[in-house]
Scaffold this motif. Structure first.
Motif, mmCIF file in Angstrom:
data_model
loop_
_atom_site.group_PDB
_atom_site.id
_atom_site.type_symbol
_atom_site.label_atom_id
_atom_site.label_comp_id
_atom_site.label_asym_id
_atom_site.label_seq_id
_atom_site.Cartn_x
_atom_site.Cartn_y
_atom_site.Cartn_z
ATOM 1 N N ILE A 53 -3.338 -10.206 2.829
ATOM 2 C CA ILE A 53 -4.369 -10.908 1.476
ATOM 3 C C ILE A 53 -4.000 -12.279 1.777
ATOM 4 N N GLU B 89 -9.292 -8.282 -5.943
ATOM 5 C CA GLU B 89 -10.192 -6.880 -5.807
ATOM 6 C C GLU B 89 -8.706 -5.939 -5.919
ATOM 7 N N LEU B 90 -7.086 -6.501 -6.196
ATOM 8 C CA LEU B 90 -6.212 -5.404 -5.829
ATOM 9 C C LEU B 90 -6.174 -4.348 -7.010
ATOM 10 N N PHE C 52 -6.941 -10.542 -3.683
ATOM 11 C CA PHE C 52 -6.351 -10.927 -4.805
ATOM 12 C C PHE C 52 -6.603 -10.285 -5.827
ATOM 13 N N ALA D 42 -0.718 -3.423 -9.484
ATOM 14 C CA ALA D 42 -1.091 -3.979 -8.853
ATOM 15 C C ALA D 42 -0.791 -4.986 -8.458
ATOM 16 N N GLN D 43 -1.917 -6.313 -9.770
ATOM 17 C CA GLN D 43 -1.389 -7.765 -9.204
ATOM 18 C C GLN D 43 -0.432 -8.167 -10.185
ATOM 19 N N ASP E 294 0.707 -1.007 0.052
ATOM 20 C CA ASP E 294 -0.143 -0.046 0.406
ATOM 21 C C ASP E 294 0.752 1.541 0.209
ATOM 22 N N TRP F 234 -1.075 2.386 -10.082
ATOM 23 C CA TRP F 234 -1.936 2.212 -9.759
ATOM 24 C C TRP F 234 -2.164 3.176 -9.352
ATOM 25 N N VAL G 144 -0.980 -5.342 2.781
ATOM 26 C CA VAL G 144 -1.927 -3.675 2.454
ATOM 27 C C VAL G 144 -1.909 -2.821 3.537
ATOM 28 N N THR H 9 -4.681 1.336 -2.105
ATOM 29 C CA THR H 9 -5.173 -0.546 -1.794
ATOM 30 C C THR H 9 -4.918 -0.956 -0.216
ATOM 31 N N ASP I 108 0.777 3.111 -3.225
ATOM 32 C CA ASP I 108 0.057 3.600 -4.077
ATOM 33 C C ASP I 108 -0.168 4.759 -4.751
ATOM 34 N N VAL J 224 -8.300 -3.641 0.273
ATOM 35 C CA VAL J 224 -8.474 -4.988 -0.565
ATOM 36 C C VAL J 224 -8.355 -5.620 0.287
#
Length: 455
Positions: A452, A419-420, A417, A424-425, A363, A407, A444, A411, A366, A414
């Motif tokens: 997560i 929903e990231l 995974f 970020a993924q 995070d 991104w 995060v 995050t 971010d 969140v």
């Protein structure tokens, strides 16, 4: 205040080889069979960079389901921060899993008085190895003196925490150190050895001030208080490993690049904080080491001096430092910040053999429109095939970066995974592909709920 921090006691343990019925007589060779798989294997959590990766949070999460949580090396120079129910805890010596009321905490260290008075820690849930070495007040004073001498003689110091860890390890290596078993046995004999050890340092450092009589008076009190917690560490671990099914978690202090043998020497700690330290620190046979989780911060930080190839002494570094609240738990020093260095993490994986990665503080990235990752080194325009042992070489490397899109959204809330943000993924998958190690958790936020789990 008790400044007697303990260090690991070196102890090896060899599993017994099981023999089938038979005899060596008459030239017949006795047949052997392979021993059964260990009933209980330990799960290990280690830092994969220069420390401060967020190991405490990972250990706290895994400790929820653990029966035994162990610290295998190091001293109170390592600090872990854990947030539970919005309450922040800083641990310097106790395992981070001590907050699990159902787990027993085992340390191959001496325990500090402040922690022993902590009402959250019940004595019956804490065990201390009788082989633990003790850090005395004069060890800490000598640590400070040595740092001053380095500064005067060479113009730079090592950046130690001045907690006495290095001098205490020197005593251990010189074989005149004192252990918990000495403290809780015959105190008359302990006193004789203590006076000899203190005299040794007084001879080496004439300006050192040691109140020997007062120290001994305090130590006698500590001996009585600690005695009920002391146990034979080797037999304690052996019983846990070979008895009824238990979940055993081992927490490493410091991190791979601070290892005395494999780290960025001489800017390292004094213990083996790589996977081998689990065996030498706890007396755990290698065959009983199971999963090894490496904790990797989504960027890189370092406290103190020493080479730092991906350091960003600019706005990016300042942003990472500010958003990540990068101050040392033990020293309060400002951490140096830079991009994620995957050359360094890959080297840590070579030494430790990580089963999976816990990627923390994602995070913090971010707000960045683009994110760089160090993927290779060159020296004098020549590719460097491996992570260098020579720190003069590491100081001169140029880093080749891969630039990935950021991104630019939060995050922090969140919890899965999928929903990231896609960027970020992609960042996480890039790390996995480069290291060829799966990422199992992504952090995060500060609390255990912000981890997560990917699988």
């Amino acid at each position: 205040m008790l400044w007697k921090r303990g260090l690991l006691g070196l102890m090896c343990q060899t599993p017994l080889l099981l023999r089938e019925k038979g005899s060596f007589s008459g030239g017949q060779v006795e047949s052997l069979r392979i021993p059964k798989e260990p009933r209980n294997k330990v799960t290990v959590v280690l830092g994969a960079q220069w420390g401060d990766e967020g190991k405490g949070k990972v250990v706290d999460l895994l400790a929820l389901d653990a029966d035994l949580v162990c610290r295998c090396q190091g001293g109170n120079n390592a600090g872990h921060t854990v947030v539970v129910d919005s309450v922040e805890y800083d641990f310097h010596l106790l395992p981070s899993g001590v907050l699990n009321k159902k787990a027993v905490s085992f340390i191959v260290l001496a325990i500090e008085e402040a922690c022993r008075k902590d009402k959250r820690m019940k004595e019956k849930r804490l065990k201390i190895s009788d082989r633990a070495h003790i850090v005395f007040n004069f060890h800490q004073a000598v640590d400070g003196i040595q740092e001053q001498q380095r500064q005067l003689q060479a113009g730079k110091n090592l950046g130690t925490t001045k907690k006495g860890i290095g001098p205490a390890y020197s005593s251990k290596a010189a074989r005149n150190g004192l252990r918990i078993c000495d403290l809780v046995s015959d105190f008359t004999v302990f006193e004789e050895k203590f006076r000899v050890l203190a005299g040794h340092f007084l001879t080496m450092y004439p300006n050192l001030k040691v109140d020997i009589d007062n120290e001994l008076q305090q130590l006698k009190v500590y001996a009585e208080r600690l005695r009920p917690l002391v146990t034979d560490g080797v037999y304690f671990m052996h019983k846990a490993l070979t008895g009824p099914s238990k979940k055993i978690l081992v927490e490493g202090a410091n991190a791979a690049l601070l290892d005395i043998d494999f780290g960025t020497y001489p800017f390292v700690t004094s213990s083996n904080c790589t996977a081998g330290g689990v065996c030498t620190g706890l007396g755990v046979p290698p065959s009983y080491v199971g999963r090894v989780y490496g904790v990797v911060k989504a960027y890189t930080t370092r406290v103190g001096v020493g080479a730092f190839p991906t350091e960003q002494d600019n706005e990016v570094g300042n942003l990472l430092q500010s958003r990540g609240r990068e101050f040392g738990v033990t020293t309060g020093r400002r951490r140096r910040c830079g991009w994620l260095d995957l050359v360094l993490v890959r080297y840590a994986h070579m030494v430790n053999g990580f089963t999976a990665i816990a990627l923390t503080k994602l995070d913090i990235l971010d707000t960045l429109p683009e994110i760089k990752v160090g993927v290779s080194y060159t020296v004098d325009d020549e590719p460097l095939p491996s992570f260098p042992a020579n720190m003069d070489v590491l100081m001169r490397v140029s880093v080749t970066y891969e630039t990935l899109p950021g991104w630019c959204c939060s995050t922090e809330d969140v919890r899965c995974f999928e929903e990231l943000p896609s960027q970020a993924q992609s960042y996480i998958r890039f790390i996995e592909d480069f290291l060829q190690v799966p990422v199992k958790w992504v952090g995060v936020g500060k609390s255990r709920e912000s981890m997560i789990k990917l699988f």
